[in-house]
Design an enzyme around this catalytic site. Structure first.
Site, PDB file in Angstrom:
ATOM      1  N   ARG A 130      -6.097 -16.852   4.944  1.00 16.23           N
ATOM      2  CA  ARG A 130      -5.474 -15.961   5.948  1.00 16.23           C
ATOM      3  C   ARG A 130      -4.142 -16.569   6.393  1.00 16.23           C
ATOM      4  O   ARG A 130      -3.171 -15.868   6.649  1.00 16.23           O
ATOM      5  CB  ARG A 130      -6.427 -15.730   7.128  1.00 16.23           C
ATOM      6  CG  ARG A 130      -5.764 -14.946   8.267  1.00 16.23           C
ATOM      7  CD  ARG A 130      -6.758 -14.190   9.152  1.00 16.23           C
ATOM      8  NE  ARG A 130      -7.944 -14.938   9.479  1.00 16.23           N
ATOM      9  CZ  ARG A 130      -8.033 -15.921  10.379  1.00 16.23           C
ATOM     10  NH1 ARG A 130      -6.953 -16.278  11.055  1.00 16.23           N
ATOM     11  NH2 ARG A 130      -9.170 -16.534  10.613  1.00 16.23           N
ATOM     12  N   TYR A 177       8.424   7.880  10.273  1.00 17.92           N
ATOM     13  CA  TYR A 177       7.136   8.064   9.594  1.00 17.92           C
ATOM     14  C   TYR A 177       6.023   8.319  10.630  1.00 17.92           C
ATOM     15  O   TYR A 177       5.872   7.555  11.594  1.00 17.92           O
ATOM     16  CB  TYR A 177       6.828   6.822   8.744  1.00 17.92           C
ATOM     17  CG  TYR A 177       5.452   6.873   8.134  1.00 17.92           C
ATOM     18  CD1 TYR A 177       5.090   7.904   7.271  1.00 17.92           C
ATOM     19  CD2 TYR A 177       4.499   5.914   8.444  1.00 17.92           C
ATOM     20  CE1 TYR A 177       3.821   7.969   6.734  1.00 17.92           C
ATOM     21  CE2 TYR A 177       3.224   5.965   7.902  1.00 17.92           C
ATOM     22  CZ  TYR A 177       2.892   7.003   7.052  1.00 17.92           C
ATOM     23  OH  TYR A 177       1.630   7.070   6.527  1.00 17.92           O
ATOM     24  N   ASP A 189      13.061   0.124   8.543  1.00 19.43           N
ATOM     25  CA  ASP A 189      12.034   0.417   7.545  1.00 19.43           C
ATOM     26  C   ASP A 189      12.788   0.825   6.280  1.00 19.43           C
ATOM     27  O   ASP A 189      13.390   1.886   6.212  1.00 19.43           O
ATOM     28  CB  ASP A 189      11.133   1.554   8.052  1.00 19.43           C
ATOM     29  CG  ASP A 189       9.958   1.813   7.117  1.00 19.43           C
ATOM     30  OD1 ASP A 189      10.116   1.609   5.898  1.00 19.43           O
ATOM     31  OD2 ASP A 189       8.895   2.244   7.594  1.00 19.43           O
ATOM     32  N   LYS A 193       5.095   1.788  -2.042  1.00 14.56           N
ATOM     33  CA  LYS A 193       5.988   2.766  -2.656  1.00 14.56           C
ATOM     34  C   LYS A 193       6.826   2.104  -3.756  1.00 14.56           C
ATOM     35  O   LYS A 193       6.283   1.706  -4.770  1.00 14.56           O
ATOM     36  CB  LYS A 193       6.845   3.421  -1.554  1.00 14.56           C
ATOM     37  CG  LYS A 193       6.031   3.901  -0.334  1.00 14.56           C
ATOM     38  CD  LYS A 193       5.080   4.998  -0.684  1.00 14.56           C
ATOM     39  CE  LYS A 193       4.171   5.525   0.404  1.00 14.56           C
ATOM     40  NZ  LYS A 193       3.888   4.820   1.616  1.00 14.56           N
TER      41      LYS A 193
HETATM   42  C1  LIG Z   1       8.505   4.965   5.696  1.00 16.89           C
HETATM   43  C2  LIG Z   1       7.093   4.519   5.688  1.00 16.89           C
HETATM   44  N1  LIG Z   1       6.755   3.419   6.389  1.00 16.89           N
HETATM   45  C3  LIG Z   1       5.476   2.988   6.422  1.00 16.89           C
HETATM   46  C4  LIG Z   1       4.469   3.644   5.751  1.00 16.89           C
HETATM   47  C5  LIG Z   1       3.057   3.140   5.813  1.00 16.89           C
HETATM   48  O1  LIG Z   1       2.786   2.413   4.671  1.00 16.89           O
HETATM   49  P1  LIG Z   1       1.315   2.277   4.023  1.00 16.89           P
HETATM   50  O2  LIG Z   1       0.874   3.629   3.596  1.00 16.89           O
HETATM   51  O3  LIG Z   1       1.562   1.322   2.896  1.00 16.89           O
HETATM   52  O4  LIG Z   1       0.433   1.695   5.082  1.00 16.89           O
HETATM   53  C6  LIG Z   1       4.776   4.774   5.001  1.00 16.89           C
HETATM   54  C7  LIG Z   1       3.725   5.496   4.258  1.00 16.89           C
HETATM   55  O5  LIG Z   1       3.942   6.526   3.681  1.00 16.89           O
HETATM   56  C8  LIG Z   1       6.124   5.221   4.969  1.00 16.89           C
HETATM   57  O6  LIG Z   1       6.470   6.324   4.281  1.00 16.89           O
END
Ligand SMILES: Cc1ncc(COP(=O)(O)O)c(C=O)c1O
Length: 384
Positions: A49, A101, A173, A198
């Site tokens: 961890r 998001y 992000d 992604k």
């Molecule tokens: C811009 C963005 N940030 C964070 C996330 C969350 O990521 P995760 O699905 O890997 O937890 C997403 C998920 O689609 C996203 O599109």
């Protein structure tokens, strides 16, 4: 870092060659615990961890690629965002764009709000109005650029300039562009994060989150949050991301090429009312996008003319898959109003510019003609 240096770092970056075996691939250290040589003498790792050698290579690699000094890997993008939100305390306020998001908004609204951390929606694309949006409580601006699904572009350097003048952090992000196309830390952001599920993973086979930053004090705090909250990425998933990362540049080049060609073609299509893609010269965000990023990414959206049937359009596609995610080798299509943004009220969706006619395409690596034929077939079926 030049494009050439970045491409070489993708291949040889944080790992190079295994010193003891000559292996070219970082080994998967599938272990939770590590021997302590003698009482009180901990070697580099003690418990997974807190640290794992495979995860460490990935964490060093994302730090290099984002031009930061420190990297941290989490079990999902949401675990990474949660760790970043843990930096704040009761009384702090975070400014967010209106089409952040949805999972990040849910996390703030359902949970962090209960700890006294508040959030406010601002227009991060409008620097003049953003300048007047700060309050004494504002401790951070959370940016997504471009946003999803309407591809709004914010000027990272300008946001950083005004946020820093007010003592606030900028968190970017960078999920939709990846460090290959955009490096927010080099533009002045303090923290960059990813849903590595992604483009970084790139193959729809691993859920992961990454954080990278420059400042050692902030990094120490993220490290302690990572160790304390425990949402770490496992060794096998770390290996999958390292493997996916090696082809990031070639994947993204192809995705940008395909997406740009499709956006241009859709713009002149009689079945389309509006196209959102910041790689189009006519797009509102084009100037800032080209200033701060080396490509507009693989994500685009368009409004289907109301004389076409939405369900028939989605049913007719054979190459492009109806699915929620993005950033993979496979092209995917989604209807934001009933899928990714179904939990957002219709009024809020209207404010965010997400009409019921909006279709989002996450363009992959298939042949361009196959993709265009698939979309054209969908238009034909939807018109009938
Ligand atoms: C811009 C963005 N940030 C964070 C996330 C969350 O990521 P995760 O699905 O890997 O937890 C997403 C998920 O689609 C996203 O599109």
């Amino acid at each position: 870092m030049t494009k050439d240096q970045f491409e070489t770092t993708l291949i040889h970056g944080a790992f190079g060659v295994d010193g003891s075996t000559g292996a070219l691939t970082a080994p998967i250290y599938q272990t939770t615990t590590y021997q302590q040589r003698e009482l009180g003498v901990v070697q580099r790792f003690d418990y997974s961890r807190s640290g794992n050698p495979t995860r460490q290579v990935l964490e060093d690699q994302i730090a290099l690629l984002e031009e930061g000094n420190f990297g941290y890997a989490f079990a999902s993008g949401m675990a990474a965002i949660t760790a970043v939100f843990f930096l704040f305390e009761s009384g702090d306020e975070i400014l967010i764009p209106c089409d952040l998001y949805g999972g990040s908004v849910r996390l703030l609204d359902n949970y962090f709000k209960n700890f006294g951390i508040t959030w406010r929606v601002v227009d991060t694309t409008d620097i003049a109005s953003l300048e007047t949006s700060f309050s004494a409580k504002t401790k951070a601006v959370l940016l997504e650029t471009p946003t999803n699904p309407t591809l709004q572009v914010s000027d990272i350097a300008e946001v950083a300039r005004i946020a820093h003048a007010r003592g606030a952090l900028v968190i970017a992000d960078n999920t939709f562009l990846s460090p290959y196309l955009q490096r927010p830390l080099a533009l002045g952001a303090d923290i960059v994060l990813h849903s590595a599920t992604k483009y970084i993973g790139g193959h729809n086979d691993v859920l992961a989150g990454l954080v990278a930053l420059k400042n050692p004090e902030l990094a120490d705090r993220i490290l302690m949050i990572q160790r304390s909250s425990g949402g770490v990425l496992g060794p096998f998933d770390s290996y999958l991301l390292l493997r996916g990362l090696k082809t990031l540049a070639v994947r993204m080049d192809r995705e940008v090429e395909n997406a740009t060609a499709i956006a241009r073609w859709l713009k002149g299509h009689s079945g389309v009312d509006r196209v959102f893609y910041p790689g189009l010269e006519s797009d509102r965000g084009y100037a800032i996008q080209t200033k701060q990023a080396s490509g507009a990414g693989g994500l685009l959206s368009f409004e289907l003319n109301e004389s076409y049937s939405m369900p028939a359009f989605f049913s007719a596609m054979r190459v492009i898959t109806l699915a929620e995610s993005l950033g993979s080798v496979e092209s995917m299509a989604c209807h934001p109003a009933t899928m990714s943004h179904a939990s957002v009220s219709p009024e809020m969706r209207a404010k965010m510019g997400i009409s019921d006619r909006l279709i989002r395409l996450a363009i992959g690596l298939e042949g361009l003609e196959s993709l265009k034929e698939d979309i054209e077939g969908a238009f034909t079926a939807a018109k009938a």
